[in-house]
Design a protein around this motif. Structure first.
Motif, PDB file in Angstrom:
ATOM      1  N   THR A 107      16.794   3.496  -5.317  1.00 25.85           N
ATOM      2  CA  THR A 107      17.889   3.307  -4.376  1.00 25.85           C
ATOM      3  C   THR A 107      17.532   2.247  -3.343  1.00 25.85           C
ATOM      4  N   ALA A 108      18.498   1.392  -3.028  1.00 28.53           N
ATOM      5  CA  ALA A 108      18.318   0.401  -1.967  1.00 28.53           C
ATOM      6  C   ALA A 108      18.673   0.990  -0.603  1.00 28.53           C
ATOM      7  N   LYS A 109      19.068   2.257  -0.612  1.00 26.73           N
ATOM      8  CA  LYS A 109      19.409   2.945   0.635  1.00 26.73           C
ATOM      9  C   LYS A 109      18.311   3.950   0.966  1.00 26.73           C
ATOM     10  N   GLY A 110      17.100   3.600   0.662  1.00 29.17           N
ATOM     11  CA  GLY A 110      15.981   4.508   0.873  1.00 29.17           C
ATOM     12  C   GLY A 110      15.659   4.701   2.340  1.00 29.17           C
ATOM     13  N   ASP A 111      14.903   5.768   2.636  1.00 25.93           N
ATOM     14  CA  ASP A 111      14.518   6.017   4.019  1.00 25.93           C
ATOM     15  C   ASP A 111      13.012   5.836   4.219  1.00 25.93           C
ATOM     16  N   PHE A 112      12.377   5.075   3.324  1.00 27.17           N
ATOM     17  CA  PHE A 112      10.956   4.784   3.513  1.00 27.17           C
ATOM     18  C   PHE A 112      10.759   3.986   4.791  1.00 27.17           C
ATOM     19  N   GLU A 113       9.736   4.333   5.552  1.00 28.08           N
ATOM     20  CA  GLU A 113       9.446   3.634   6.801  1.00 28.08           C
ATOM     21  C   GLU A 113       8.032   3.081   6.769  1.00 28.08           C
ATOM     22  N   CYS A 114       7.918   1.776   6.984  1.00 27.02           N
ATOM     23  CA  CYS A 114       6.600   1.182   7.186  1.00 27.02           C
ATOM     24  C   CYS A 114       6.148   1.477   8.602  1.00 27.02           C
ATOM     25  N   ILE A 115       4.891   1.831   8.764  1.00 27.59           N
ATOM     26  CA  ILE A 115       4.380   1.984  10.120  1.00 27.59           C
ATOM     27  C   ILE A 115       3.946   0.614  10.635  1.00 27.59           C
ATOM     28  N   ASP A 116       3.721   0.520  11.937  1.00 33.90           N
ATOM     29  CA  ASP A 116       3.409  -0.764  12.553  1.00 33.90           C
ATOM     30  C   ASP A 116       2.042  -1.276  12.106  1.00 33.90           C
ATOM     31  N   GLY A 117       1.883  -2.579  12.195  1.00 29.26           N
ATOM     32  CA  GLY A 117       0.576  -3.174  11.950  1.00 29.26           C
ATOM     33  C   GLY A 117       0.429  -3.736  10.551  1.00 29.26           C
ATOM     34  N   ASP A 118      -0.762  -4.215  10.264  1.00 31.03           N
ATOM     35  CA  ASP A 118      -1.095  -4.882   9.013  1.00 31.03           C
ATOM     36  C   ASP A 118      -0.829  -3.970   7.818  1.00 31.03           C
ATOM     37  N   GLN A 119       0.017  -4.426   6.909  1.00 37.74           N
ATOM     38  CA  GLN A 119       0.350  -3.626   5.725  1.00 37.74           C
ATOM     39  C   GLN A 119      -0.691  -3.780   4.604  1.00 37.74           C
ATOM     40  N   PHE A 120      -1.623  -4.711   4.772  1.00 39.32           N
ATOM     41  CA  PHE A 120      -2.615  -4.954   3.727  1.00 39.32           C
ATOM     42  C   PHE A 120      -4.030  -4.916   4.292  1.00 39.32           C
ATOM     43  N   ALA A 121      -4.245  -3.998   5.238  1.00 37.37           N
ATOM     44  CA  ALA A 121      -5.595  -3.780   5.757  1.00 37.37           C
ATOM     45  C   ALA A 121      -6.433  -3.112   4.672  1.00 37.37           C
ATOM     46  N   SER A 122      -7.697  -3.500   4.585  1.00 39.56           N
ATOM     47  CA  SER A 122      -8.541  -3.046   3.482  1.00 39.56           C
ATOM     48  C   SER A 122      -9.864  -2.477   3.986  1.00 39.56           C
ATOM     49  N   TRP A 123     -10.348  -1.460   3.288  1.00 40.53           N
ATOM     50  CA  TRP A 123     -11.693  -0.924   3.554  1.00 40.53           C
ATOM     51  C   TRP A 123     -12.763  -1.875   3.012  1.00 40.53           C
ATOM     52  N   HIS A 124     -12.343  -2.908   2.321  1.00 39.46           N
ATOM     53  CA  HIS A 124     -13.179  -3.918   1.649  1.00 39.46           C
ATOM     54  C   HIS A 124     -14.442  -3.292   1.060  1.00 39.46           C
TER      55      HIS A 124
END
Length: 460
Positions: free
Chosen positions: A171-188
């Protein structure tokens, strides 16, 4: 037998958070994990000159996130993964690379939006994409074969992001929410496993938690709980062992619930919870990780299959036409990760390892063209999240039914209460999180929620 206050089934992000929270709160906890390790659908493995992730890859946002917070609190540096990519064509040429890059950037902008009506992501993006082409590239708009091919390309990218089987199911009417900040932070090079070491107090050779007992390689086969009376919950394992406690927190994946809820719970689950299990979709996203003596690439790669080249693929190699991305993990300098999804991923899980390795190297060579020689890999790892009986998939996603049932994930996560209103069977896991499903921080939050409910209860 030891007397436990709570039994936690599964030591993924939700289970490890719940077990650690309760143990730190002074409760005596038994954690039962079917696999030989903690982590669930997070799996860090040594590969190349460092580590790679066969499951969850990134810390998707930094605030509010107990995942990120625990890294900071333990003085662990978190890296940022650059996901810029070079585009390659299946015919090895450089034709139209700027155009493909432009259209992909448009796709990423559009897919980040939400529709105000319940339509599929496929329909939502297609509508906007065709309008954009008509305005900016009218000649291409009239090229039906190009339009169809690029829509399929975006479909694959979307499935690689959401773990869906097809973008017309999301669905394009989803309620998923990204939280603030870097979306691709890594534990490397620390690896995502570090999160679980911190939760269970084994990081830097920590001693664990004194009131937490963990049993690995222990598959739970039934959970019997009393609707009436003061008896304990009885948890039975594959080897016949039984453990009891006043309550249990079940953190197995949605895929496992779909497979086994009819035999796992006694008495059977209520109809509304069964409806939730059946309604929410479980997706599949797999990885193929190749290591080399040294890197021969410069950054992440996007693969654009031409119509002609896809048509020429032999039937047994059609799955290669669905591989369109290779990323370069931060935890290892000489490895690349190729992504598969849905039915293609199921197929790849069943193919012999040497076949997968040979075909993927051929794919890379095709896209690199005559000026680059792709060397033979020094090793290969791949995930098998679907065939793994303890996961049966990767993460959940919101299908077209979900907007009509906005509280269905809360229903899945609601506890089973006895006649006195005491929580006996609690549920946690990413599929029970309404707005942050499909993430490690979302799963961890649900584990904390269940533990906090028990810590605040006067009945344990």
């Amino acid at each position: 037998m030891a007397a436990y206050d709570t039994i936690v089934v599964g030591l993924g992000a939700a289970g490890a958070t719940a077990a650690g929270t309760l143990a730190r709160g002074g409760r005596r906890v038994l954690a039962l994990e079917a696999a030989a390790r903690a982590g669930g659908r997070v799996r860090t493995e040594r590969c190349g000159d460092g580590v790679v992730e066969l499951g969850a890859e990134w810390i998707q946002g930094t605030h509010p996130s107990r995942v990120y917070d625990l890294a900071v609190q333990n003085n662990i540096s978190v890296g940022t993964q650059n996901l810029d990519y070079d585009v390659f064509r299946s015919d090895g040429t450089q034709k139209d690379l700027e155009l493909i890059d432009e259209l992909m950037k448009f796709y990423y902008d559009v897919v980040a939006q939400k529709s105000d009506k319940n339509e599929s992501v496929g329909a939502f993006v297609t509508k906007k994409f065709k309008k954009y082409l008509a305005e900016k590239h009218p000649d291409l708009f009239r090229d039906e074969e190009f339009v169809e091919n690029f829509l399929e390309y975006m479909n694959i990218i979307e499935n690689n992001t959401v773990a869906s089987h097809d973008w017309d199911d999301i669905t394009a009417k989803g309620d998923f929410e990204c939280i603030d900040g870097d979306q691709f932070a890594s534990w490397h090079r620390h690896g995502y496993k570090t999160f679980f070491e911190i939760l269970l107090n084994t990081y830097n050779n920590g001693p664990g938690l004194p009131t937490l007992d963990i049993k690995f390689n222990t598959e739970v086969t039934s959970i019997s709980w009393p609707r009436v009376g003061t008896g304990d919950v009885v948890v039975t394992c594959r080897g016949g062992e039984q453990y009891t406690a006043p309550n249990v927190i079940v953190t197995v994946s949605l895929g496992v619930l779909k497979d086994r809820h009819t035999t796992l719970f006694s008495p059977p689950l209520p109809e509304e919870k069964i409806e939730a299990i059946n309604m929410i979709s479980m997706g599949l996203l797999d990885k193929i990780v190749l290591s080399f003596d040294k890197p021969w690439w410069s950054r992440n790669m996007a693969f654009y299959w031409t119509v002609e080249d896809k048509k020429k693929l032999p039937e047994e190699d059609k799955w290669l036409g669905k591989i369109v991305q290779a990323s370069t993990p931060l935890g290892s300098n000489n490895t690349i990760t190729l992504w598969t999804y849905g039915e293609v991923a199921k197929l790849v899980e069943t193919l012999p390892e040497e076949v997968v390795k040979t075909k993927v190297v051929e794919l890379l060579q095709r896209f690199m063209g005559a000026n680059v020689t792709v060397p033979q890999p020094t090793g290969m790892l791949r995930s098998t999240w679907y065939s793994n009986p303890y996961t049966r998939g990767s993460v959940s996603y919101n299908n077209l039914q979900m907007p009509q049932h906005p509280h269905i994930r809360e229903t899945l996560g609601s506890p089973l209460l006895d006649a006195a209103g005491t929580p006996r069977v609690l549920f946690a896991g990413e599929a029970t999180e309404r707005t942050r499903y499909g993430t490690v921080h979302g799963a961890s939050d649900t584990g904390y929620r269940a533990a906090d409910m028990l810590l605040k209860s006067s009945n344990i």
